[in-house]
Design a protein around this motif. Sequence first.
Motif, mmCIF file in Angstrom:
data_model
loop_
_atom_site.group_PDB
_atom_site.id
_atom_site.type_symbol
_atom_site.label_atom_id
_atom_site.label_comp_id
_atom_site.label_asym_id
_atom_site.label_seq_id
_atom_site.Cartn_x
_atom_site.Cartn_y
_atom_site.Cartn_z
ATOM 1 N N GLN A 165 0.741 -1.161 0.000
ATOM 2 C CA GLN A 165 0.066 -0.126 0.054
ATOM 3 C C GLN A 165 0.903 1.415 -0.027
ATOM 4 O O GLN A 165 1.773 1.397 0.823
ATOM 5 C CB GLN A 165 -0.947 0.027 1.256
ATOM 6 C CG GLN A 165 -1.732 1.033 1.108
ATOM 7 C CD GLN A 165 -2.926 1.155 2.394
ATOM 8 O OE1 GLN A 165 -3.815 -0.011 2.131
ATOM 9 N NE2 GLN A 165 -3.015 1.812 3.282
ATOM 10 N N MET A 166 0.734 2.121 -1.010
ATOM 11 C CA MET A 166 1.543 3.088 -1.082
ATOM 12 C C MET A 166 0.715 4.525 -0.971
ATOM 13 O O MET A 166 -0.319 4.539 -1.339
ATOM 14 C CB MET A 166 2.203 3.303 -2.668
ATOM 15 C CG MET A 166 3.080 2.304 -2.696
ATOM 16 S SD MET A 166 3.885 2.066 -4.264
ATOM 17 C CE MET A 166 5.001 0.535 -3.878
ATOM 18 N N VAL A 167 1.258 5.454 -0.463
ATOM 19 C CA VAL A 167 0.392 6.672 -0.466
ATOM 20 C C VAL A 167 1.402 7.647 -1.160
ATOM 21 O O VAL A 167 2.586 7.947 -1.067
ATOM 22 C CB VAL A 167 0.386 7.466 1.009
ATOM 23 C CG1 VAL A 167 -0.431 8.673 1.076
ATOM 24 C CG2 VAL A 167 -0.555 6.495 1.738
ATOM 25 N N TRP A 168 0.582 8.406 -2.028
ATOM 26 C CA TRP A 168 1.345 9.310 -3.068
ATOM 27 C C TRP A 168 0.724 10.636 -2.893
ATOM 28 O O TRP A 168 -0.361 10.914 -2.795
ATOM 29 C CB TRP A 168 0.911 8.763 -4.592
ATOM 30 C CG TRP A 168 1.563 7.693 -4.940
ATOM 31 C CD1 TRP A 168 0.894 6.286 -4.634
ATOM 32 C CD2 TRP A 168 2.858 7.404 -5.625
ATOM 33 N NE1 TRP A 168 1.727 5.200 -5.208
ATOM 34 C CE2 TRP A 168 2.884 5.846 -5.717
ATOM 35 C CE3 TRP A 168 3.887 7.998 -5.797
ATOM 36 C CZ2 TRP A 168 4.012 5.306 -6.135
ATOM 37 C CZ3 TRP A 168 5.042 7.397 -6.424
ATOM 38 C CH2 TRP A 168 5.258 5.859 -6.409
ATOM 39 N N GLU A 169 1.483 11.660 -3.148
ATOM 40 C CA GLU A 169 1.223 13.069 -3.151
ATOM 41 C C GLU A 169 1.481 13.412 -4.606
ATOM 42 O O GLU A 169 2.647 13.562 -5.414
ATOM 43 C CB GLU A 169 1.926 13.925 -2.353
ATOM 44 C CG GLU A 169 1.430 15.509 -2.195
ATOM 45 C CD GLU A 169 2.427 16.302 -1.576
ATOM 46 O OE1 GLU A 169 1.940 16.692 -0.489
ATOM 47 O OE2 GLU A 169 3.610 16.709 -1.989
ATOM 48 N N THR A 170 0.539 13.656 -5.468
ATOM 49 C CA THR A 170 0.672 14.179 -6.722
ATOM 50 C C THR A 170 0.187 15.720 -6.753
ATOM 51 O O THR A 170 -0.912 16.116 -6.508
ATOM 52 C CB THR A 170 -0.268 13.353 -7.837
ATOM 53 O OG1 THR A 170 0.120 12.143 -7.713
ATOM 54 C CG2 THR A 170 -0.189 13.711 -9.033
ATOM 55 N N THR A 171 1.235 16.583 -7.441
ATOM 56 C CA THR A 171 0.870 17.952 -7.707
ATOM 57 C C THR A 171 0.572 17.958 -9.115
ATOM 58 O O THR A 171 1.493 17.544 -9.859
ATOM 59 C CB THR A 171 1.996 18.886 -7.178
ATOM 60 O OG1 THR A 171 2.153 18.568 -5.783
ATOM 61 C CG2 THR A 171 1.753 20.207 -7.395
ATOM 62 N N ILE A 172 -0.854 18.421 -9.262
ATOM 63 C CA ILE A 172 -1.178 18.223 -10.620
ATOM 64 C C ILE A 172 -0.799 19.968 -11.319
ATOM 65 O O ILE A 172 -1.552 20.756 -10.915
ATOM 66 C CB ILE A 172 -2.672 18.003 -11.019
ATOM 67 C CG1 ILE A 172 -2.499 16.612 -10.684
ATOM 68 C CG2 ILE A 172 -2.919 18.426 -12.450
ATOM 69 C CD1 ILE A 172 -3.997 16.161 -10.808
ATOM 70 N N GLU A 173 0.386 20.230 -11.800
ATOM 71 C CA GLU A 173 0.577 21.659 -12.341
ATOM 72 C C GLU A 173 -0.220 21.900 -13.333
ATOM 73 O O GLU A 173 -0.552 21.285 -14.500
ATOM 74 C CB GLU A 173 2.240 21.547 -12.871
ATOM 75 C CG GLU A 173 2.716 22.738 -13.578
ATOM 76 C CD GLU A 173 4.007 22.377 -13.907
ATOM 77 O OE1 GLU A 173 4.462 23.475 -14.514
ATOM 78 O OE2 GLU A 173 4.774 21.394 -13.766
#
Length: 152
Positions: free
Chosen positions: A125-133
Amino acid sequence: MKKTFQTLGDLAACVGQDVATSDWITVTQAQVNQFAEATGDHQWIHVDVERATAGPFGAPIAHGFLTLSLLPKIFEGAVEVVESRMGVNYGLNRVRFMSPVPVGSRLRGHIKLLSSEPVANDGVQMVWETTIELEGAPKPACIAESVVRRYP
């Protein structure tokens, strides 16, 4: 450019790091209209081009949830794990829509791995932070913390 990892363990070694940046994705009016049809959200700021052009954003804008729904496309184009047969969305911890996305604009994701923990069936289980530019904008379109489970 896609970042390739051989195993889930190789990817897990990147906790706390910026892992990849996706290619640019252009948001089209056709996508916005299809999303409106799929979700039943036909608000004029999305689908009425003439009215939206005269509205507060000067153009039709993508639904916030359309922007969010691009996460799988962002990941698919940015990260590959050779020895992983599948991944499933497990949920979202936090989502913020910080800038409207005008139709015709371009987005790309900057992906950071926040955590990686083992789960049943040899999964991770991975937690990702995605910043959508949003190209040319001072603020991102969206910042989302997503939870994904991957299996070898």
